[in-house]
Design a protein around this motif. Structure first.
Motif, PDB file in Angstrom:
ATOM      1  N   UNK A 489      43.400  54.076  31.587  1.00  0.00           N
ATOM      2  CA  UNK A 489      42.402  54.278  32.269  1.00  0.00           C
ATOM      3  C   UNK A 489      42.590  54.010  33.911  1.00  0.00           C
ATOM      4  N   UNK A 490      42.094  55.166  34.362  1.00  0.00           N
ATOM      5  CA  UNK A 490      42.575  54.419  35.927  1.00  0.00           C
ATOM      6  C   UNK A 490      40.640  55.285  36.703  1.00  0.00           C
ATOM      7  N   UNK A 491      40.786  54.267  37.780  1.00  0.00           N
ATOM      8  CA  UNK A 491      39.422  54.313  38.476  1.00  0.00           C
ATOM      9  C   UNK A 491      40.031  55.010  39.784  1.00  0.00           C
ATOM     10  N   UNK A 495      35.024  55.677  47.655  1.00  0.00           N
ATOM     11  CA  UNK A 495      34.027  54.287  48.976  1.00  0.00           C
ATOM     12  C   UNK A 495      33.351  53.229  48.720  1.00  0.00           C
ATOM     13  N   UNK A 496      34.323  52.710  47.556  1.00  0.00           N
ATOM     14  CA  UNK A 496      33.981  51.368  46.656  1.00  0.00           C
ATOM     15  C   UNK A 496      36.153  50.867  46.823  1.00  0.00           C
ATOM     16  N   UNK A 497      36.495  50.901  47.934  1.00  0.00           N
ATOM     17  CA  UNK A 497      37.982  49.481  47.745  1.00  0.00           C
ATOM     18  C   UNK A 497      38.261  49.165  47.612  1.00  0.00           C
ATOM     19  N   UNK A 498      37.079  48.070  47.683  1.00  0.00           N
ATOM     20  CA  UNK A 498      36.986  46.730  47.212  1.00  0.00           C
ATOM     21  C   UNK A 498      37.548  46.472  45.667  1.00  0.00           C
ATOM     22  N   UNK A 499      37.187  47.426  45.192  1.00  0.00           N
ATOM     23  CA  UNK A 499      37.141  47.913  43.284  1.00  0.00           C
ATOM     24  C   UNK A 499      38.087  47.379  42.544  1.00  0.00           C
ATOM     25  N   UNK A 500      38.167  47.077  41.539  1.00  0.00           N
ATOM     26  CA  UNK A 500      40.291  46.802  40.890  1.00  0.00           C
ATOM     27  C   UNK A 500      39.286  46.276  39.442  1.00  0.00           C
ATOM     28  N   UNK A 501      40.345  46.235  38.891  1.00  0.00           N
ATOM     29  CA  UNK A 501      40.715  46.424  37.411  1.00  0.00           C
ATOM     30  C   UNK A 501      40.618  44.441  37.478  1.00  0.00           C
ATOM     31  N   UNK A 502      40.151  43.751  36.774  1.00  0.00           N
ATOM     32  CA  UNK A 502      40.389  42.089  36.868  1.00  0.00           C
ATOM     33  C   UNK A 502      42.068  42.253  34.945  1.00  0.00           C
ATOM     34  N   UNK A 503      43.111  41.161  36.391  1.00  0.00           N
ATOM     35  CA  UNK A 503      44.028  41.723  36.032  1.00  0.00           C
ATOM     36  C   UNK A 503      44.321  40.533  34.852  1.00  0.00           C
ATOM     37  N   UNK A 504      42.807  39.368  34.571  1.00  0.00           N
ATOM     38  CA  UNK A 504      42.908  38.392  33.499  1.00  0.00           C
ATOM     39  C   UNK A 504      42.598  39.068  32.344  1.00  0.00           C
ATOM     40  N   UNK A 505      42.127  39.814  32.324  1.00  0.00           N
ATOM     41  CA  UNK A 505      41.539  40.267  30.958  1.00  0.00           C
ATOM     42  C   UNK A 505      42.991  41.422  29.978  1.00  0.00           C
ATOM     43  N   UNK A 506      43.032  40.584  29.466  1.00  0.00           N
ATOM     44  CA  UNK A 506      43.870  40.644  28.168  1.00  0.00           C
ATOM     45  C   UNK A 506      43.342  41.595  26.974  1.00  0.00           C
ATOM     46  N   UNK A 529      27.492  42.677  25.040  1.00  0.00           N
ATOM     47  CA  UNK A 529      28.575  44.034  25.513  1.00  0.00           C
ATOM     48  C   UNK A 529      30.068  43.310  25.567  1.00  0.00           C
ATOM     49  N   UNK A 530      31.172  44.160  25.344  1.00  0.00           N
ATOM     50  CA  UNK A 530      32.374  43.785  26.001  1.00  0.00           C
ATOM     51  C   UNK A 530      31.855  44.404  27.634  1.00  0.00           C
ATOM     52  N   UNK A 531      32.626  42.768  28.744  1.00  0.00           N
ATOM     53  CA  UNK A 531      32.997  43.142  29.665  1.00  0.00           C
ATOM     54  C   UNK A 531      33.101  43.835  29.875  1.00  0.00           C
ATOM     55  N   UNK A 532      33.028  44.336  31.753  1.00  0.00           N
ATOM     56  CA  UNK A 532      33.230  45.183  32.372  1.00  0.00           C
ATOM     57  C   UNK A 532      34.680  45.116  32.953  1.00  0.00           C
ATOM     58  N   UNK A 533      35.449  45.845  33.118  1.00  0.00           N
ATOM     59  CA  UNK A 533      37.136  46.214  33.262  1.00  0.00           C
ATOM     60  C   UNK A 533      36.765  45.893  34.541  1.00  0.00           C
ATOM     61  N   UNK A 534      35.915  45.373  36.172  1.00  0.00           N
ATOM     62  CA  UNK A 534      35.843  45.142  37.144  1.00  0.00           C
ATOM     63  C   UNK A 534      35.679  43.601  37.258  1.00  0.00           C
ATOM     64  N   UNK A 535      36.465  43.906  38.707  1.00  0.00           N
ATOM     65  CA  UNK A 535      36.192  42.645  39.755  1.00  0.00           C
ATOM     66  C   UNK A 535      35.916  42.973  41.095  1.00  0.00           C
ATOM     67  N   UNK A 536      35.533  42.569  41.623  1.00  0.00           N
ATOM     68  CA  UNK A 536      34.572  42.869  43.258  1.00  0.00           C
ATOM     69  C   UNK A 536      35.525  41.494  43.725  1.00  0.00           C
ATOM     70  N   UNK A 537      36.563  40.362  43.561  1.00  0.00           N
ATOM     71  CA  UNK A 537      36.663  39.199  43.732  1.00  0.00           C
ATOM     72  C   UNK A 537      38.364  38.908  44.680  1.00  0.00           C
ATOM     73  N   UNK A 538      37.914  38.622  45.645  1.00  0.00           N
ATOM     74  CA  UNK A 538      40.027  38.644  45.888  1.00  0.00           C
ATOM     75  C   UNK A 538      40.510  37.965  45.641  1.00  0.00           C
TER      76      UNK A 538
END
Length: 538
Positions: A489-491, A495-506, A529-538
């Motif tokens: 799964x690749x994103x 234009x939204x470089x702050x987006x990343x996958x939530x590494x705590x989601x197993x 719904x099962x949660x989004x794969x994304x996080x915008x937190x630092x």
């Protein structure tokens, strides 16, 4: 995202062992390699309980994968629902089963079982067939005929005789009580009966002639048919064996389907069951000359198309998938595009939309006609044409969300031929490379994943050691079935470089994709719904 949010499904492209049997690893994939190294990347579960199958020993498939992608939740799927209905006895208490039994007891005609003979658990399971046969005997049905479609696609490519022996043993046991239970016809699943999405109606016509009319080359037994046809065409695999009928001592077919009979299609998966169901059910039928349609009671293991109510009678209710991603977007006025070639068109439309056959408000569906030649001869398939139309459509600005399927990794992977599978994966990667600059230009987002593995494991492995299995000549044994491997799964959202996958989601799976799409579009996902794969937190 300011621009369109696109989900690209690389059908059958999993993450495997990175060895000589892994066509995904062996392929030259600069675009995918760059995304994995430089963009948000993670693995997703695409098999077993993550997609609603009975256990994690069950490989994923395109049907359940696209259901999960579009539903945002995990629903119990066909295999699991049938298992439960048989174990509880509810299947045998239902109107469809009772009607089939009543019909043949009244007329004396056979009860016919038609379907895929294997334990692949993708379209069918042989134990389901055995449960139906044994129950029919228990309820006093005197005559049963089995029309056995040979697999070699969701199971090892030349494993048919294993299942033939199992079936013949069950039938022989029942015949000791004086009942007449026999095989009537058969053929490889890619040669007879199991076409899908109207790609090759002559395949269904051939099946109709064998199963219904008893027309075709005659053999004295199912085993004799398999062995003879293999000997005549060295190297042929089960899915490509031609159709045939079983004949008695008089040379006549033992199992024509005639007036007064009952027919149960014991496949639970819908896509390759729809066309033969139409041939049995439609009063006016023009796809081929079926002759005089016999007056039979016909039922499916499940209802294969809920919108078309096809078939009218079925043994087990299908999963009720509601409030899909597409429904939420349509309700909020979000325009959507679904595009693929014929072989996977129903997956990005019907299955993605929770088994609905009609487009929702604001949806545009585009089907690129597939080739009918063997996929290993044209492993690039229609990937370029799909991408051509997708790019043209995205640049119109009409579609806020788009979903597509590149079928190559799956359809070529199923052939069991490694070199074309490598080309198939490279063909898909080339299209990813074409799409990336368009996504950047439009300030959109591209989420790339797969519905299950296939091309990532082109050789059979020893289940205990993991070593590649070899034949008596030392050559690797080809694998034609799906895998248990996770999928990428690749994103890509420059234009939204702050987006990343939530590494705590197993243990995230395909069902997490729907909430991720809503996230990218600026919508809150429904609470269940099962949660989004994304996080915008630092």
């Amino acid at each position: 995202m300011k621009g369109p949010v696109v989900v690209a499904v690389m059908d059958g492209v999993g993450i495997g062992a990175r060895d000589d049997g892994d066509a995904v690893h062996l392929a030259r994939t600069p675009s995918l390699d760059w995304l994995i190294a430089e963009a948000p990347f993670r693995l997703l579960r695409a098999h077993g309980t993550a997609v609603g199958l009975p256990s994690d020993d069950d490989m994923g498939n395109s049907e359940v994968g696209h259901n999960a992608l579009g539903a945002g939740r995990v629903f119990d799927q066909g295999a699991k629902l049938v298992n439960a209905a048989i174990e509880s006895g509810k299947l045998f208490e239902g109107d469809a089963w009772r009607s089939a039994i009543a019909r043949v007891k009244q007329t004396g005609q056979p009860l016919h079982f038609l379907g895929l003979l294997s334990d692949g658990n993708v379209h069918s399971h042989i134990e389901h067939l055995f449960a139906l046969i044994r129950r029919a005997a228990q309820e006093g049905v005197q005559n049963v005929r089995v029309h056995a479609l040979l697999d070699g696609r969701d199971v090892p490519e030349t494993s048919a005789l294993t299942y033939v022996e199992m079936l013949e043993k069950v039938l022989a046991e029942i015949r000791t009580s004086g009942k007449d239970y026999r095989v009537a016809s058969g053929g490889g699943r890619m040669k007879v009966t199991m076409d899908r999405y109207e790609a090759d109606w002559p395949m269904v016509e051939r099946g109709w002639k064998h199963h219904v009319r008893g027309e075709g080359r005659g053999f004295r037994s199912l085993g004799d048919a398999v062995e003879t046809l293999r000997a005549e065409t060295p190297g042929v695999i089960d899915q490509n064996l031609p159709g045939f009928v079983i004949v008695g001592d008089d040379g006549e077919p033992v199992g024509r389907i005639e007036d007064g009979a009952a027919v149960i299609l014991f496949n639970f998966r819908g896509d390759r069951a729809v066309e033969i169901s139409r041939a049995f059910e439609e009063a006016t039928f023009t796809k081929f000359d079926r002759g005089a349609k016999p007056d039979v009671f016909f039922a499916g293991m499940m209802q294969y198309d809920g919108d078309l109510k096809l078939p009218a009678h079925f043994l087990v209710p299908p999963p009720e998938i509601e409030r899909t991603l597409s429904e939420h977007l349509a309700a909020n006025g979000v325009t959507q595009l679904a595009i693929s070639e014929t072989q996977k068109f129903g997956h990005v439309t019907y299955f993605w939309n929770g088994n609905r056959s009609e487009a929702l408000a604001g949806e545009t569906w585009i089907e690129v006609p597939s080739d009918t030649r063997p996929f290993e001869e044209r492993p690039w398939m229609k990937a370029a044409e799909i991408t051509d139309q997708l790019i043209d459509q995205l640049r119109t600005g009409k579609h806020r969300h788009a979903r597509l399927n590149w079928a190559n990794g799956d359809m070529v992977g199923h052939t069991g031929v490694r070199e074309p599978a490598i080309v198939a994966v490279e063909s898909v990667d080339l299209q990813i490379g074409r799409l990336l600059p368009v996504i950047k230009e439009l300030q959109g987002a591209l989420l790339i994943t797969a519905d299950h593995g296939n091309a990532d494991e082109m050789y059979e492995r020893d289940k205990k050691t993991g070593a590649i299995q070899r034949d008596e000549h030392g050559r690797p044994k080809a694998k034609t079935s799906h895998t248990l491997n996770p999928v990428p799964c690749c994103l890509y959202a420059p234009s939204a470089p702050e987006l990343r996958f939530d590494e705590t989601m197993k243990n995230a799976g395909l069902a997490n994709v729907a909430a991720t799409v809503l996230h990218l579009l600026g919508f809150a996902a429904p609470a269940d719904y099962l949660p989004s794969l994304l996080t915008t937190s630092e």
